[in-house]
Motif scaffolding. Structure first.
Motif, PDB file in Angstrom:
ATOM      1  N   LYS A  74       0.816  -1.219   0.000  1.00  0.00           N
ATOM      2  CA  LYS A  74       0.000   0.000   0.000  1.00  0.00           C
ATOM      3  C   LYS A  74       0.848   1.267   0.000  1.00  0.00           C
ATOM      4  N   HIS A  75       2.053   1.166   0.568  1.00  0.00           N
ATOM      5  CA  HIS A  75       2.837   2.386   0.747  1.00  0.00           C
ATOM      6  C   HIS A  75       4.045   2.419  -0.169  1.00  0.00           C
ATOM      7  N   GLU A  76       4.243   3.539  -0.757  1.00  0.00           N
ATOM      8  CA  GLU A  76       5.454   3.861  -1.514  1.00  0.00           C
ATOM      9  C   GLU A  76       6.693   3.554  -0.674  1.00  0.00           C
ATOM     10  N   SER A  77       6.573   3.763   0.639  1.00  0.00           N
ATOM     11  CA  SER A  77       7.738   3.604   1.508  1.00  0.00           C
ATOM     12  C   SER A  77       8.124   2.144   1.734  1.00  0.00           C
ATOM     13  N   THR A  78       7.243   1.210   1.404  1.00  0.00           N
ATOM     14  CA  THR A  78       7.573  -0.214   1.545  1.00  0.00           C
ATOM     15  C   THR A  78       8.301  -0.666   0.285  1.00  0.00           C
ATOM     16  N   LYS A  79       9.625  -0.671   0.348  1.00  0.00           N
ATOM     17  CA  LYS A  79      10.426  -0.991  -0.834  1.00  0.00           C
ATOM     18  C   LYS A  79      10.592  -2.493  -1.027  1.00  0.00           C
ATOM     19  N   LEU A  80      10.646  -3.238   0.065  1.00  0.00           N
ATOM     20  CA  LEU A  80      10.760  -4.698  -0.038  1.00  0.00           C
ATOM     21  C   LEU A  80      10.029  -5.286   1.151  1.00  0.00           C
ATOM     22  N   SER A  81       9.148  -6.231   0.851  1.00  0.00           N
ATOM     23  CA  SER A  81       8.309  -6.804   1.899  1.00  0.00           C
ATOM     24  C   SER A  81       8.810  -8.193   2.283  1.00  0.00           C
ATOM     25  N   ILE A  82       7.911  -9.055   2.658  1.00  0.00           N
ATOM     26  CA  ILE A  82       8.252 -10.406   3.131  1.00  0.00           C
ATOM     27  C   ILE A  82       9.114 -11.179   2.123  1.00  0.00           C
ATOM     28  N   GLY A  83      10.035 -11.992   2.629  1.00  0.00           N
ATOM     29  CA  GLY A  83      10.751 -12.906   1.752  1.00  0.00           C
ATOM     30  C   GLY A  83      12.253 -12.704   1.708  1.00  0.00           C
ATOM     31  N   ASP A  84      12.784 -11.799   2.507  1.00  0.00           N
ATOM     32  CA  ASP A  84      14.244 -11.627   2.535  1.00  0.00           C
ATOM     33  C   ASP A  84      14.681 -11.632   3.999  1.00  0.00           C
ATOM     34  N   ASP A  85      15.954 -11.338   4.241  1.00  0.00           N
ATOM     35  CA  ASP A  85      16.418 -11.324   5.634  1.00  0.00           C
ATOM     36  C   ASP A  85      15.769 -10.198   6.422  1.00  0.00           C
ATOM     37  N   ALA A  86      15.439  -9.110   5.726  1.00  0.00           N
ATOM     38  CA  ALA A  86      14.796  -7.965   6.380  1.00  0.00           C
ATOM     39  C   ALA A  86      13.946  -7.241   5.343  1.00  0.00           C
ATOM     40  N   ALA A  87      12.975  -6.493   5.817  1.00  0.00           N
ATOM     41  CA  ALA A  87      12.203  -5.628   4.927  1.00  0.00           C
ATOM     42  C   ALA A  87      12.992  -4.350   4.693  1.00  0.00           C
ATOM     43  N   ILE A  88      12.763  -3.715   3.543  1.00  0.00           N
ATOM     44  CA  ILE A  88      13.417  -2.435   3.250  1.00  0.00           C
ATOM     45  C   ILE A  88      12.337  -1.352   3.187  1.00  0.00           C
ATOM     46  N   LEU A  89      12.495  -0.330   4.015  1.00  0.00           N
ATOM     47  CA  LEU A  89      11.537   0.773   4.062  1.00  0.00           C
ATOM     48  C   LEU A  89      12.251   2.077   3.705  1.00  0.00           C
ATOM     49  N   ARG A  90      11.559   2.938   2.998  1.00  0.00           N
ATOM     50  CA  ARG A  90      12.114   4.264   2.716  1.00  0.00           C
ATOM     51  C   ARG A  90      11.108   5.305   3.188  1.00  0.00           C
ATOM     52  N   PRO A  91      11.205   5.706   4.476  1.00  0.00           N
ATOM     53  CA  PRO A  91      10.230   6.643   5.033  1.00  0.00           C
ATOM     54  C   PRO A  91      10.202   7.940   4.225  1.00  0.00           C
ATOM     55  N   GLU A  92       9.049   8.570   4.231  1.00  0.00           N
ATOM     56  CA  GLU A  92       8.905   9.835   3.506  1.00  0.00           C
ATOM     57  C   GLU A  92       9.946  10.837   4.006  1.00  0.00           C
ATOM     58  N   LYS A  93      10.463  11.634   3.095  1.00  0.00           N
ATOM     59  CA  LYS A  93      11.464  12.656   3.476  1.00  0.00           C
ATOM     60  C   LYS A  93      10.863  13.573   4.545  1.00  0.00           C
ATOM     61  N   GLY A  94      11.680  13.910   5.504  1.00  0.00           N
ATOM     62  CA  GLY A  94      11.202  14.809   6.556  1.00  0.00           C
ATOM     63  C   GLY A  94      10.298  14.135   7.569  1.00  0.00           C
ATOM     64  N   CYS A  95      10.368  12.811   7.618  1.00  0.00           N
ATOM     65  CA  CYS A  95       9.565  12.097   8.620  1.00  0.00           C
ATOM     66  C   CYS A  95      10.455  11.359   9.605  1.00  0.00           C
ATOM     67  N   ASP A  96      10.012  11.311  10.860  1.00  0.00           N
ATOM     68  CA  ASP A  96      10.646  10.445  11.838  1.00  0.00           C
ATOM     69  C   ASP A  96       9.982   9.072  11.765  1.00  0.00           C
ATOM     70  N   VAL A  97      10.719   8.073  12.237  1.00  0.00           N
ATOM     71  CA  VAL A  97      10.214   6.703  12.236  1.00  0.00           C
ATOM     72  C   VAL A  97       9.818   6.333  13.665  1.00  0.00           C
ATOM     73  N   LEU A  98       8.643   5.746  13.815  1.00  0.00           N
ATOM     74  CA  LEU A  98       8.162   5.330  15.133  1.00  0.00           C
ATOM     75  C   LEU A  98       8.140   3.805  15.188  1.00  0.00           C
ATOM     76  N   VAL A  99       8.507   3.249  16.329  1.00  0.00           N
ATOM     77  CA  VAL A  99       8.527   1.789  16.479  1.00  0.00           C
ATOM     78  C   VAL A  99       7.866   1.398  17.793  1.00  0.00           C
ATOM     79  N   THR A 100       6.916   0.481  17.716  1.00  0.00           N
ATOM     80  CA  THR A 100       6.272  -0.037  18.927  1.00  0.00           C
ATOM     81  C   THR A 100       6.051  -1.526  18.760  1.00  0.00           C
ATOM     82  N   THR A 101       5.950  -2.247  19.856  1.00  0.00           N
ATOM     83  CA  THR A 101       5.808  -3.696  19.764  1.00  0.00           C
ATOM     84  C   THR A 101       4.939  -4.222  20.893  1.00  0.00           C
ATOM     85  N   ASP A 102       4.218  -5.304  20.621  1.00  0.00           N
ATOM     86  CA  ASP A 102       3.354  -5.925  21.619  1.00  0.00           C
ATOM     87  C   ASP A 102       3.483  -7.434  21.543  1.00  0.00           C
TER      88      ASP A 102
END
Lengths: 345, 345
Positions: free
Chosen positions: B22-50
């Protein structure tokens, strides 16, 4: 001390006190609804996660809690390096069974903190709760790679060289040894396992390292792998992943697979097939990667990296070339965690 | 179908097929060692877990798997909204006990996917393994907020207004009702629970929503909260967090706490203290935030938000002002997940 004396927030305070922030990019750490990160300009963000369950992924009979914490963190860092990235932050979620004391969890956490110190990673969040069953450890790692510089599994090309760092099969043979000693110790309180001369394979199992050094060396040598992943499930399984993702085949040479002499001795002692252990053992956390044929000389000059074969067109399939020159199809016999069998049993 | 028939990779393929990005920022999804994200310019990244564990956080006797998946995702989104951010990606790790079939896990996953569709979030990774115990669900959510725009818990100031969205205590009373019906059904195969007229509190417990709408409304109204968090452990507990982080005290008025009539009726029926339920019940996933006194008129015009009190200097402490004007110190009686007691028992 009983964990209930501290409660969730008390325990988190205790575990995370004096946790210096190492990265400029960590703008807000533990203690809010979410952590705030500001990745370096021109960097992509990498995300990987691992779930570890007691008696599925680890056996506390012989795994010290500090080592377990260290390993739980390092296996996540390994995934980030395998993307050609640098791990920056982790979140740590723990499900804690009632039999653990505060001191137990501090021990586990000290291993996680040590790994974070060694690899330069910030702990920025997590979730802590009681488990009615065994210990649960869920770690998510956030990393960074230069924009577009992350290396996927899917870029291998026909004629690329297949390279692997370090040696393979040692962690698996270490596990076999630990399992053997566990069985031997049953009913014997004074049992002292004899690990003399087998320290390397034990360490590979209990305290693996991620290959940060190899990523740095590749960068220094000006080599950008066409595909890369870390060897967690076993060489066979990972080669098949790379070839499937890249739409290629491969040939790897049995006599090129790097194996430590302690691994070989242990396989002989246990009457196990050494090549099978190296191909399918897993938990090596070495880097498996492909480079263009033109990088051959550069790779040959790199310490701790070995060329074990080459990428082919897809229709040639994936095969191991044995010492006598015959070809055996590679099969993913790596650990299938959903088969619900513990490795080595 | 048995999960072992598919294996880990087969199951993941099945769960994640036709997963549009859905998001332009999701450059690579499931299927590799890690996902690759490119957050929008001028944005901070937030991380939470449950981390959610069977029989600690949920009881499959009365929680449908699809609802469980939905809720497991939404509670993470709620944490991101509580930072004034937008959730963008999640990773989903599952520890699956042997008693589950492929269809069970598909049902759980369909709830997670539904939540991601409703809130516009990409599933970019995870880890799947067998559990020797109950079901384990670990979700990490990555979000974005404009650089420096994330709202922490620590910014509340003396005289700020304390606001809360929606109403409180309903999820807790829903849980009480579900627990009551569970007990009543014991030994009775044909038992049909009667939830007539109590649909709202049941839904609040089983299928909560995150307040994406309130974040949008605040933005439209030009209001930037000075502090914010979501109400997961209970209003008392969260107020104490905000005041501790901000170095303030607070006064909240009993008669200002928003409570739905179904919540009130249920409390009466069960002979429970309604205000206690609203203060300490938790799992409301409403937004608790503070705004400067100068935003009073703007806030009054916002639908679905109520001013319940104000921030004071620290030395005045944190108190509830009862209907008769007396003051009671606020205590964090919210759920302590390390006390290992299930809510409602």
């Amino acid at each position: 001390m009983e964990i209930s004396e501290l409660g969730e927030f008390g325990l988190i305070d205790r575990l995370t006190k004096e946790l210096p922030i190492k990265h400029e990019s960590t703008k807000l750490s533990i203690g809010d609804d979410a952590a705030i990160l500001r990745p370096e300009k021109g960097c992509d963000v990498l995300v990987t996660t691992d779930l570890l369950l007691e008696n599925v992924h680890f056996d506390l009979t012989y795994v010290p809690l500090k080592h377990l914490g260290y390993k739980a963190a390092v296996v996540n860092f390994s995934d980030i390096y395998a993307m050609n990235g640098q791990p920056k932050q982790i979140t740590v979620s723990l499900g804690i069974s009632k039999r653990f004391t505060v001191e137990h969890i501090e021990e586990l956490y000290s291993g996680i903190r040590l790994a974070c110190d060694v690899y330069g990673v910030d702990i920025v969040g997590g979730d802590t709760c009681s488990s009615h069953q065994g210990l649960v450890i869920s770690i998510t790692c956030i990393g960074e790679a230069g924009e577009g510089k992350a290396v996927k599994r899917s870029g291998a090309k026909d004629t690329d060289l297949i390279c692997v760092s370090g040696d393979l099969g040692a962690a698996y043979m270490g596990l076999q040894l630990l399992e053997r000693e566990k069985i031997a110790s049953r009913g014997n309180r004074d049992f002292q396992p004899d690990f003399g001369g087998k320290e390397y394979i034990i360490e590979r199992q209990l305290k693996p390292e991620a290959r940060k050094d190899i990523i740095a060396d590749l960068d220094k040598a000006g080599i950008v792998p066409t595909s890369m992943m870390d060897v967690s499930d076993g060489l066979s399984s990972e080669l098949l992943h790379i070839c499937k993702s890249s739409g290629t085949g491969c040939r790897v040479y049995e006599d090129r697979i790097p194996i430590d002499y302690q691994t070989a001795l242990m396989a002989e002692e246990l009457n196990m097939n050494l090549v099978t252990a190296a191909l399918n053992g897993g938990e090596d956390y070495e880097l498996l990667f492909t480079v263009p044929l033109t990088d051959h000389e550069k790779i040959e000059r790199m310490a701790g990296v070995k060329v074990i074969g080459y990428i082919t067109k897809a229709d040639l399939g994936c095969a191991l070339v044995t010492r006598d020159g015959s070809e055996i199809s590679l099969k993913a016999q790596g650990w299938n965690p959903l088969a619900a069998e513990k490795k080595g049993e």
